[in-house]
Write a protein that holds these residues in place. Structure first.
Motif, PDB file in Angstrom:
ATOM      1  N   VAL A  53       0.986  -1.112   0.005  1.00 20.31           N
ATOM      2  CA  VAL A  53      -0.097  -0.004  -0.023  1.00 20.31           C
ATOM      3  C   VAL A  53       0.818   1.351  -0.018  1.00 20.31           C
ATOM      4  CG1 VAL A  53      -1.732   1.378   1.260  1.00 20.31           C
ATOM      5  CG2 VAL A  53      -1.943  -1.214   1.100  1.00 20.31           C
ATOM      6  N   ALA A  54       1.990   1.263   0.756  1.00 24.77           N
ATOM      7  CA  ALA A  54       2.893   2.497   0.831  1.00 24.77           C
ATOM      8  C   ALA A  54       3.364   2.539  -0.332  1.00 24.77           C
ATOM      9  CB  ALA A  54       4.064   2.154   2.090  1.00 24.77           C
ATOM     10  N   ILE A  55       3.817   1.727  -1.411  1.00 26.17           N
ATOM     11  CA  ILE A  55       4.483   1.786  -2.447  1.00 26.17           C
ATOM     12  C   ILE A  55       3.397   2.298  -3.371  1.00 26.17           C
ATOM     13  CG2 ILE A  55       5.647   0.594  -4.584  1.00 26.17           C
ATOM     14  CD1 ILE A  55       6.852  -1.125  -2.441  1.00 26.17           C
ATOM     15  N   ASN A  56       2.345   1.630  -3.404  1.00 24.56           N
ATOM     16  CA  ASN A  56       1.160   2.222  -4.309  1.00 24.56           C
ATOM     17  C   ASN A  56       0.758   3.711  -4.152  1.00 24.56           C
ATOM     18  OD1 ASN A  56      -1.071   1.502  -6.289  1.00 24.56           O
ATOM     19  ND2 ASN A  56      -2.462   1.406  -4.614  1.00 24.56           N
ATOM     20  N   LYS A  57       1.015   4.261  -2.824  1.00 24.09           N
ATOM     21  CA  LYS A  57       0.518   5.520  -2.634  1.00 24.09           C
ATOM     22  C   LYS A  57       1.569   6.364  -2.688  1.00 24.09           C
ATOM     23  CE  LYS A  57      -3.787   4.142  -1.469  1.00 24.09           C
ATOM     24  NZ  LYS A  57      -4.958   4.645  -2.461  1.00 24.09           N
ATOM     25  N   SER A  58       2.896   6.033  -2.512  1.00 26.76           N
ATOM     26  CA  SER A  58       3.673   7.115  -2.320  1.00 26.76           C
ATOM     27  C   SER A  58       5.051   6.984  -3.265  1.00 26.76           C
ATOM     28  CB  SER A  58       4.180   7.274  -0.742  1.00 26.76           C
ATOM     29  OG  SER A  58       4.545   6.147  -0.275  1.00 26.76           O
ATOM     30  N   SER A  59       5.393   5.815  -3.721  1.00 33.24           N
ATOM     31  CA  SER A  59       6.379   5.569  -4.481  1.00 33.24           C
ATOM     32  C   SER A  59       6.811   6.650  -5.536  1.00 33.24           C
ATOM     33  CB  SER A  59       6.346   4.155  -5.042  1.00 33.24           C
ATOM     34  OG  SER A  59       7.594   3.996  -5.935  1.00 33.24           O
ATOM     35  N   GLN A  60       7.834   7.027  -6.028  1.00 33.09           N
ATOM     36  CA  GLN A  60       8.189   8.089  -7.008  1.00 33.09           C
ATOM     37  C   GLN A  60       8.394   7.453  -8.197  1.00 33.09           C
ATOM     38  OE1 GLN A  60       7.988  11.627  -6.163  1.00 33.09           O
ATOM     39  NE2 GLN A  60       7.595  10.595  -4.158  1.00 33.09           N
ATOM     40  N   SER A  61       8.252   6.076  -8.142  1.00 38.50           N
ATOM     41  CA  SER A  61       8.481   5.353  -9.621  1.00 38.50           C
ATOM     42  C   SER A  61       7.123   4.770  -9.977  1.00 38.50           C
ATOM     43  CB  SER A  61       9.546   4.257  -9.456  1.00 38.50           C
ATOM     44  OG  SER A  61       9.321   3.248 -10.557  1.00 38.50           O
ATOM     45  N   ALA A  62       6.627   5.309 -11.155  1.00 38.01           N
ATOM     46  CA  ALA A  62       5.448   4.882 -11.674  1.00 38.01           C
ATOM     47  C   ALA A  62       5.495   3.358 -11.874  1.00 38.01           C
ATOM     48  CB  ALA A  62       5.135   5.637 -13.204  1.00 38.01           C
ATOM     49  N   ARG A  63       6.371   2.823 -12.412  1.00 37.22           N
ATOM     50  CA  ARG A  63       6.660   1.372 -12.585  1.00 37.22           C
ATOM     51  C   ARG A  63       6.541   0.578 -11.341  1.00 37.22           C
ATOM     52  NH1 ARG A  63      11.621  -0.372 -14.541  1.00 37.22           N
ATOM     53  NH2 ARG A  63      10.576  -2.408 -15.445  1.00 37.22           N
ATOM     54  N   GLU A  64       7.085   1.133 -10.108  1.00 39.04           N
ATOM     55  CA  GLU A  64       7.041   0.365  -8.971  1.00 39.04           C
ATOM     56  C   GLU A  64       5.381   0.625  -8.589  1.00 39.04           C
ATOM     57  OE1 GLU A  64       9.419   1.815  -5.756  1.00 39.04           O
ATOM     58  OE2 GLU A  64      11.324   1.362  -6.801  1.00 39.04           O
ATOM     59  N   THR A  65       4.678   1.546  -8.886  1.00 42.76           N
ATOM     60  CA  THR A  65       3.383   1.914  -8.326  1.00 42.76           C
ATOM     61  C   THR A  65       2.376   0.763  -9.090  1.00 42.76           C
ATOM     62  OG1 THR A  65       3.789   4.311  -7.925  1.00 42.76           O
ATOM     63  CG2 THR A  65       1.427   3.565  -8.272  1.00 42.76           C
ATOM     64  N   LYS A  66       2.641   0.893 -10.333  1.00 42.75           N
ATOM     65  CA  LYS A  66       1.892   0.027 -11.187  1.00 42.75           C
ATOM     66  C   LYS A  66       2.129  -1.385 -10.805  1.00 42.75           C
ATOM     67  CE  LYS A  66       1.076  -1.203 -15.998  1.00 42.75           C
ATOM     68  NZ  LYS A  66       1.391  -0.966 -17.447  1.00 42.75           N
ATOM     69  N   ALA A  67       3.120  -2.020 -10.525  1.00 39.53           N
ATOM     70  CA  ALA A  67       3.371  -3.388 -10.088  1.00 39.53           C
ATOM     71  C   ALA A  67       2.984  -3.563  -8.878  1.00 39.53           C
ATOM     72  CB  ALA A  67       5.059  -3.850 -10.082  1.00 39.53           C
ATOM     73  N   ALA A  68       3.163  -2.726  -7.904  1.00 46.57           N
ATOM     74  CA  ALA A  68       2.427  -2.975  -6.394  1.00 46.57           C
ATOM     75  C   ALA A  68       0.859  -3.111  -6.503  1.00 46.57           C
ATOM     76  CB  ALA A  68       2.907  -1.946  -5.669  1.00 46.57           C
ATOM     77  N   SER A  69       0.370  -2.065  -7.378  1.00 45.27           N
ATOM     78  CA  SER A  69      -0.969  -2.168  -7.652  1.00 45.27           C
ATOM     79  C   SER A  69      -1.452  -3.365  -8.204  1.00 45.27           C
ATOM     80  CB  SER A  69      -1.423  -1.094  -8.719  1.00 45.27           C
ATOM     81  OG  SER A  69      -2.944  -0.957  -9.034  1.00 45.27           O
ATOM     82  N   HIS A  70      -0.813  -4.097  -9.268  1.00 40.32           N
ATOM     83  CA  HIS A  70      -1.393  -5.459  -9.656  1.00 40.32           C
ATOM     84  C   HIS A  70      -1.460  -6.557  -8.561  1.00 40.32           C
ATOM     85  CE1 HIS A  70       0.209  -4.500 -14.119  1.00 40.32           C
ATOM     86  NE2 HIS A  70      -0.959  -3.791 -13.811  1.00 40.32           N
ATOM     87  N   VAL A  71      -0.428  -6.158  -7.504  1.00 42.48           N
ATOM     88  CA  VAL A  71      -0.395  -7.195  -6.583  1.00 42.48           C
ATOM     89  C   VAL A  71      -1.431  -6.875  -5.612  1.00 42.48           C
ATOM     90  CG1 VAL A  71       1.032  -8.100  -4.673  1.00 42.48           C
ATOM     91  CG2 VAL A  71       2.328  -7.628  -6.486  1.00 42.48           C
ATOM     92  N   LEU A  72      -1.703  -5.834  -5.406  1.00 52.36           N
ATOM     93  CA  LEU A  72      -2.865  -5.498  -4.259  1.00 52.36           C
ATOM     94  C   LEU A  72      -4.165  -6.017  -5.054  1.00 52.36           C
ATOM     95  CD1 LEU A  72      -1.869  -2.029  -3.033  1.00 52.36           C
ATOM     96  CD2 LEU A  72      -2.138  -4.087  -1.775  1.00 52.36           C
TER      97      LEU A  72
END
Length: 583
Positions: free
Chosen positions: A497-516
């Motif tokens: 959730v932290a990566i999804n909400k606050s990561s500065q990397s769009a790729r990290e955010t997208k990957a974390a979102s898929h897992v969630l």
């Protein structure tokens, strides 16, 4: 101080060749005519030359003109002086190129006198080293690659072979020259260097009589060159795969390294990197690959390996039941590995299940970070794709108890090794039994490598590595609610959730979102999530702009490692006349 020692050679009519030399060269020639054999007074003459007010170092134009002098000693000493001047001096290299010194040096590679072509090759090796690719192109434009290969074929001098292969190693670091090196030198480099020094022999039937590899400088140079060219693309990879004796020799060299516990040297690293590159897209590029493609591949591979309750896993010390002649019976719902009916050779050796043991041995024994990354990358490549051999590879890794070895490497502090292992585990998880085991034993380490929002763990892994870990976690929990439950129990949701909400990397955010989203899709787990304080809003994707795809990104589920080339590698030599010091 640089000394040019030349003989006072005379023509048939008694005239001397020294008339065209500057005063320093003339004095040297005169001094030699006065020197008597075995007399210590000969050095007095040299000292007197140094004190001569007419003495000076020759300028670059004069040195290059000496390369064309009719006296062979003048040629060789001029080439040696250029080698000395070009050592770590980009300005001098550029001037040599502008003064057309490169074509003359290339021409001297065919000179019959060993001293002349040896010194010329030494100069070319220093000129070709560095980031200025114009020097490399200058050598190529006067057919320097062909001349170097000719010299390699004819010379018996190990020193000259080292110089030739070192120069080719330098040239191979420039993208436009890779196919030229392959076209003109691949088979020669394999026949003259790789096979003899690997210890492998074409006609030897008894494996027990094979010799150990010789980790010589010339083998290191040549394997470094082939490592570079193997990263050029599909055509280059296929040419190397089909090169007679190359794959077998490289594999034998690595087996020798494992047996002799010598797995940390540069040559071993080069060999593993070549094989990793040749394993890239092997399931798509080898001739007749379509014969091994599995119908409805994704469904079939995900169904392979459903365990029975009485099947022990590779993390335990017991051998699973149902083992027959080294392979598992189908009644235990695991994959039957093919039995070899004939001796495999050539590119077929790349993807035989037997290579798994070799790569796992390297992962266990080596302390070289590049070797660890390459060995994991080779397994990663071989486990990718929807064809029969990747299924065999995935099953063999489990059979050889390779999963614990890979999981252990997730704890490494080396970013690129963690990344390669994470993607290898993702591809291995396409096997259902592997997925269960990886979920049980690897999730904790995978989650431990994730940052918590903007707070990165002690390793401070790169963004690409974090994305790879997230993609691996996604593969592990896809179609596997039990692994998703384990992920929740491992307190991963907070990090995701932290990566999804606050990561500065769009790729990290997208990957974390898929897992969630995959976690939330399991309705049976929502009660557990709600009790832990999570609700639907935490699992929604963060709205961001569409991230730009990095140049190295690959589409599809394979997520295969990119070909590896160590662009910083090359060879230069520091020269001081009359001795030569190798850097």
């Amino acid at each position: 101080m640089v000394h040019f020692l030349v003989e006072n050679m005379q023509t048939k009519d008694g005239t001397s060749h020294t008339g065209n030399l500057n005063p320093f060269f003339q004095a040297m020639c005169r001094a030699q005519t006065l020197q008597l054999p075995h007399k210590r007074s000969s050095m007095v003459s040299l000292d007197s030359i140094r004190r001569d007010p007419r003495w000076r170092d020759p300028n670059l134009h004069e040195v290059i003109s000496m390369l064309s002098h009719p006296m062979d000693p003048v040629k060789s000493n001029a080439a040696a002086y250029l080698q000395h001047l070009c050592y770590e001096n980009d300005r001098i290299k550029q001037e040599v190129r502008h003064l057309n010194g490169v074509p003359i040096l290339v021409g001297l590679l065919d000179h019959p006198k060993a001293e002349v072509h040896r010194k010329a090759c030494g100069a070319l090796r220093n000129i070709s080293f560095g980031k200025d690719h114009n020097n490399k192109m200058a050598i190529k434009n006067c057919d320097g690659i062909q001349a170097l290969v000719r010299l390699l074929r004819k010379t018996s001098s190990m020193e000259v072979k080292e110089l030739v292969t070192g120069t080719l190693w330098n040239l191979s670091s420039h993208e436009p020259l890779k196919m030229m090196v392959i076209n003109h030198g691949l088979q020669t480099l394999t026949d003259e260097i790789i096979i003899p020094h690997s210890g492998w022999k074409r006609d030897l039937v008894d494996p027990s009589k094979l010799q150990s590899a010789e980790w010589t400088t010339v083998f290191k140079n040549t394997s470094g060159c082939l490592r570079n060219v193997s990263s050029d693309g599909a055509e280059a990879r296929q040419r190397l795969r089909e090169c007679e004796g190359l794959v077998a020799a490289l594999l034998h060299a690595l087996q020798s390294a494992v047996v002799n516990k010598d797995t940390d040297n540069k040559s071993v690293e080069n060999c593993v990197c070549i094989l990793r590159n040749l394993s890239y897209h092997v399931h798509k590029e080898i001739p007749g690959a379509e014969r091994f493609q599995e119908p409805h591949g994704n469904h079939l591979m995900r169904s392979i390996g459903h365990p029975k309750k009485n099947e022990t896993d590779c993390f335990s010390g017991k051998r699973p039941k149902g083992w027959k002649n080294g392979f598992m019976d189908r009644k235990y719902s695991t994959l039957d590995l093919p039995k070899c009916t004939e001796l495999m050779k050539g590119l077929e050796l790349l993807y035989q299940p037997e290579v798994v043991r070799l790569y796992l041995s390297l992962l266990t024994c080596s302390h070289n970070h590049n070797t660890l990354e390459a060995a994991a990358g080779a397994l990663q490549n071989l486990a990718a794709g929807h064809w029969a051999w990747s299924s065999y590879i995935r099953a063999t890794v489990r059979k050889e108890k390779g999963l614990p070895i890979l999981v252990e490497l997730l704890r490494s502090d080396v970013d690129k090794a963690v990344r390669a292992v994470a993607i290898a585990l993702r591809n291995l998880a396409m096997d259902r039994r592997n997925k269960d085991l990886i979920g049980n034993y690897a999730l904790r380490d995978l989650v431990g490598n994730l940052p918590c929002g903007q707070q990165h763990p002690a390793k401070n892994l790169e963004g690409d590595t974090v994305v790879s870990i997230l993609n691996t976690i996604h593969e592990i929990i896809t179609d596997n609610p039990e692994n998703a439950r384990l992920l929740i129990q491992g307190h991963a949701v907070q990090k995701l959730v932290a990566i999804n909400k606050s990561s500065q990397s769009a790729r990290e955010t997208k990957a974390a979102s898929h897992v969630l989203q995959t976690i939330w899709a399991y309705k049976d787990l929502r009660n557990t999530l709600n009790k832990a304080g999570w609700n639907k809003s935490h699992f929604k994707p963060t709205t961001t702009g569409v991230p730009k795809k990095p140049k190295s990104a690959k589409q599809g589920s394979d997520d295969i490692t990119l070909p590896l080339m160590d662009k910083t590698q090359g060879q230069k030599i520091a020269a001081c006349i009359p001795s030569v010091n190798f850097y």
